[in-house]
Design an enzyme around this catalytic site. Structure first.
Site, PDB file in Angstrom:
ATOM      1  CD  GLU A  61      60.317 -30.481 -53.809  1.00 33.87           C
ATOM      2  OE1 GLU A  61      59.452 -31.474 -53.474  1.00 33.87           O
ATOM      3  OE2 GLU A  61      61.483 -30.568 -53.959  1.00 33.87           O
ATOM      4  CD  GLU A  90      63.664 -29.330 -50.529  1.00 28.13           C
ATOM      5  OE1 GLU A  90      63.778 -30.442 -50.905  1.00 28.13           O
ATOM      6  OE2 GLU A  90      62.551 -28.780 -50.126  1.00 28.13           O
TER       7      GLU A  90
HETATM    8  C1  BGP Z   1      61.789 -32.562 -51.763  1.00 27.57           C
HETATM    9  C2  BGP Z   1      61.055 -31.865 -50.501  1.00 27.57           C
HETATM   10  C3  BGP Z   1      61.489 -32.413 -49.236  1.00 27.57           C
HETATM   11  C4  BGP Z   1      62.724 -33.388 -49.082  1.00 27.57           C
HETATM   12  C5  BGP Z   1      63.368 -33.621 -50.246  1.00 27.57           C
HETATM   13  C6  BGP Z   1      64.453 -34.950 -50.094  1.00 27.57           C
HETATM   14  O1  BGP Z   1      61.124 -32.933 -52.653  1.00 27.57           O
HETATM   15  O2  BGP Z   1      60.573 -30.772 -50.551  1.00 27.57           O
HETATM   16  O3  BGP Z   1      60.431 -32.139 -48.181  1.00 27.57           O
HETATM   17  O4  BGP Z   1      62.080 -34.325 -48.260  1.00 27.57           O
HETATM   18  O5  BGP Z   1      62.997 -33.421 -51.429  1.00 27.57           O
HETATM   19  O6  BGP Z   1      63.393 -35.931 -50.624  1.00 27.57           O
HETATM   20  P1  BGP Z   1      63.187 -37.382 -49.786  1.00 27.57           P
HETATM   21  O7  BGP Z   1      63.025 -36.967 -48.324  1.00 27.57           O
HETATM   22  O8  BGP Z   1      62.239 -38.002 -50.412  1.00 27.57           O
HETATM   23  O9  BGP Z   1      64.684 -38.096 -49.880  1.00 27.57           O
END
Ligand code: BGP
Length: 480
Positions: free
Chosen positions: A185, A379
Site C-alpha cells: 500500500e 487484499e
Molecule cells: C491494509 C493493510 C493490511 C491489513 C488490512 C486490513 O491496509 O495492508 O496490513 O491489516 O488493511 O486493515 P485493518 O487490519 O486495519 O482492518
C-alpha cells in the site's frame, strides 16, 4: 464463450494474505530487530497515534499493550497454519518478509542467517503443498533504527540499505519465490506516513517536501528491486501494491466531480503512475509547483524509474470513497478511514468501512483501462466480530456474503476483459489489525483464540467460511 460459462481462468491464484508483523510474533527471536509495527500499541490508541503528530517510536509498556509482539505466533505454528491453508486448497499465500529478521537494524553489511533460515523453512513448507508464495518485501516493517538514526525514507541512504536487503532475499530465495511485491500500500504514506514512510509528521510543512522526497526514494528503491528481481530470478514477476478506493463524487455538482477526480488521481494513481508508467504524472508536477516541492533527484534516477517498471499491479480493495468539496463539520469524519463523506447507498462494517462490491468491478476496470497490465487483488475482506457458539462453531455467514459478492464482481470484471491473476483475501487466518491493533477485528477463515487483552490459547478453529472458501477454490470460483 457464453457469458460466465467459466468465471475464472485456469491457474487463477486463489489464496489468502497476511503480513509478518501482524502474525509472526517472536518479535525478539532469531536475532530479529525492532520494526515500526513493534512500537505501535494495540487498541484504539493506535489510530490516535497514527493520526497525530510527533510519535517517538518508543515502546511504553506502562501505558500500552503490544499485540504484534506475539501476533498469532505464526513464527512457531507456521506448519500447522500452512497445513490448514493447504486443506482449503490455496494456490497462493501472500506473506511478507520482516526486514528486521534479515537486517535487524537495517544498516548492517551482512544478513542475519537465522532470519533467512526461518523463511527458508516457511517457503519449503508452502512448496510441499504446491502453494505459491507471493511475497511483499516491505509491509509496514521498516527497522526502527532506520527511522531514528536516518529519518526513514526521507534519507537517500535508506535506498542503499534497501538494495542490500532485496539482493539478500532475491539471492537466497531465487528457487523458491516467483511472485514479489515491493511496498505494501505504497500510497498509504499520503495518509499514514508513520507506517509507510517511516517518519512522523511534526509540522504541517512535513506533508510537502519531506513526504514527496520520501516517496521519490521509495520509487527509486522500487525500480532497483524490479531490476534486481528480473536479473537474479529469471521468469519472476514483481508488482507494486497500492490501496485502491474508487472515488465517487457525492453528486453531479461539477465542483464536486472535479474534486473527487483530483482526490482519486492523487491518492489512487500517483504512485502507480510512477511505478507502472515509469514517470511522474503531469498532475503531480502541478501539485509540486503549487506547494513549493522541489525533489532532489540524483543523476540516473529518472532513467532507472522509466526503465524498471513493475510487471503487475497488486492492490487492496475494502471500500469505495465518496467526496465533496465543501464538507460540513457533521459530514467530516463520517466517511471511511481514507476520508470522504458517508455514501447514503452503502452499508458499513462495524468499523465504518463502507461495503461496495460493485466498487471492486469499477476499480478493476479503471485500473485496467489506465495501465493495461495484469492485476492481482491481494487484499479484500470483512473485518468483523465473530462469536464462538457453545458447540465451538463459528457461523460467519456475513463474511461469506461479503466475499461472495466481491468474487462475483471480479468475475464480471474478467468478463469485461480485465486480466486478473489472482485473489488473496486479507487475513485468511485471524491476525492483529493494522489500523487498530485489535484481535477482535477478525478477517479469517480460521479463528485464532487470542483476544484484545492478550489472553487466549492461540488454538485454531475452522469457521463456516473455511468450508465455503474450500469449495470456491475446488470449483475455480464456479460454486459461490
Ligand atoms: C491494509 C493493510 C493490511 C491489513 C488490512 C486490513 O491496509 O495492508 O496490513 O491489516 O488493511 O486493515 P485493518 O487490519 O486495519 O482492518
Amino acid at each position: 464463450m457464453a457469458v460466465n460459462e467459466k468465471r475464472f481462468p485456469e491457474g487463477f491464484l486463489w489464496g489468502g494474505a497476511t503480513a509478518a508483523n501482524q502474525m509472526e510474533g517472536g518479535f525478539h527471536e532469531g536475532n530479529k530487530g525492532l520494526n515500526i509495527a513493534d512500537v505501535l500499541p494495540g487498541g484504539k490508541e493506535r489510530l490516535k497515534i497514527l493520526a497525530n503528530p510527533g510519535f517517538n517510536f518508543e515502546i511504553d509498556k506502562s501505558k500500552y499493550t503490544y499485540p504484534n509482539h506475539e501476533g498469532i505466533d505464526f513464527y512457531h505454528l507456521y506448519k500447522e497454519d500452512i497445513a490448514l491453508f493447504a486443506e482449503m486448497g490455496f494456490k497462493a499465500f501472500r506473506m511478507s518478509i520482516a526486514w528486521t529478521r534479515i537486517f535487524p537494524n537495517g544498516d548492517e553489511l551482512e544478513p542475519n542467517e537465522e532470519g533467512l533460515a526461518f523463511y527458508d523453512r516457511v517457503f519449503d513448507e508452502l512448496r510441499k503443498y504446491d502453494i505459491e508464495p507471493v511475497v511483499t518485501i516491505s509491509h509496514y516493517e521498516m527497522p526502527v533504527n532506520l527511522v531514528k538514526e536516518y529519518g526513514g525514507w526521507r534519507n537517500r541512504e535508506v535506498v542503499t540499505f534497501f538494495e542490500r536487503y532485496v539482493n539478500a532475499i532475491f539471492n537466497r530465495y531465487k528457487d523458491k519465490v516467483r511472485y514479489w511485491m515491493t511496498f505494501n500500500e505504497i500510497n498509504s504514506g499520503l495518509v499514514m506516513p508513520i507506517m509507510g514512510l517511516g517518519f512522523s509528521i511534526k509540522e504541517e510543512s512535513d506533508r510537502y517536501q519531506p513526504t514527496y522526497q520520501a516517496f521519490h526514494h521509495q520509487f527509486v528503491a522500487s525500480s532497483i528491486a524490479v531490476k534486481a528481481c528480473h536479473e537474479i530470478i529469471p521468469g519472476s514477476q514483481i508488482g507494486c501494491m497500492i490501496i485502491y478506493a474508487p472515488t465517487y463524487s457525492f453528486d453531479c455538482n461539477p465542483e464536486n466531480v472535479m474534486f473527487a477526480h483530483q482526490e482519486e488521481r492523487h491518492f489512487n494513481y500517483f504512485c502507480a503512475d510512477v511505478q507502472v508508467r515509469g514517470h511522474y504524472p503531469a498532475f503531480i508536477k502541478r501539485y509540486f509547483k503549487e506547494h513549493g516541492i522541489e525533489l532532489e533527484i540524483q543523476e540516473g534516477n529518472l532513467e532507472l524509474i522509466a526503465k524498471h517498471t513493475v510487471d503487475y499491479i497488486g492492490f487492496s480493495y475494502y471500500m469505495s470513497r465518496t467526496e465533496k468539496k465543501e464538507k460540513t463539520p457533521e459530514e467530516k469524519g463520517q466517511g471511511n478511514i481514507i476520508g470522504g463523506v458517508k455514501n447514503p447507498f452503502l452499508k458499513a462494517s462495524d468499523w465504518g468501512w463502507e461495503i461496495d462490491p460493485i466498487g471492486l468491478r469499477n476499480s478493476l476496470n479503471k485500473l485496467y483501462d489506465r495501465y493495461e497490465i495484469p492485476l492481482f487483488v491481494v487484499e479484500n475482506g470483512l473485518g468483523a466480530y465473530d462469536k464462538v457458539e457453545e458447540d465451538g462453531s463459528i457461523n460467519d455467514d456475513y463474511r461469506i456474503d461479503y466475499l461472495r459478492e466481491h468474487i462475483e464482481a471480479m468475475s464480471e470484471a474478467i468478463e469485461d476483459g480485465v486480466e486478473l491473476m489472482g485473489y488473496t483475501s486479507w487475513g485468511c487466518i485471524d491476525l492483529v489489525s493494522a489500523s487498530t491493533g485489535e484481535m477482535s477485528k477478525r478477517y479469517g477463515f480460521i479463528y485464532v483464540d487470542k483476544h484484545d487483552d492478550g489472553s487466549g490459547t492461540l488454538d485454531r478453529t475452522k469457521k463456516k467460511s473455511f468450508f465455503w472458501y474450500k469449495d470456491v477454490i475446488a470449483t475455480n470460483g464456479e460454486k459461490l
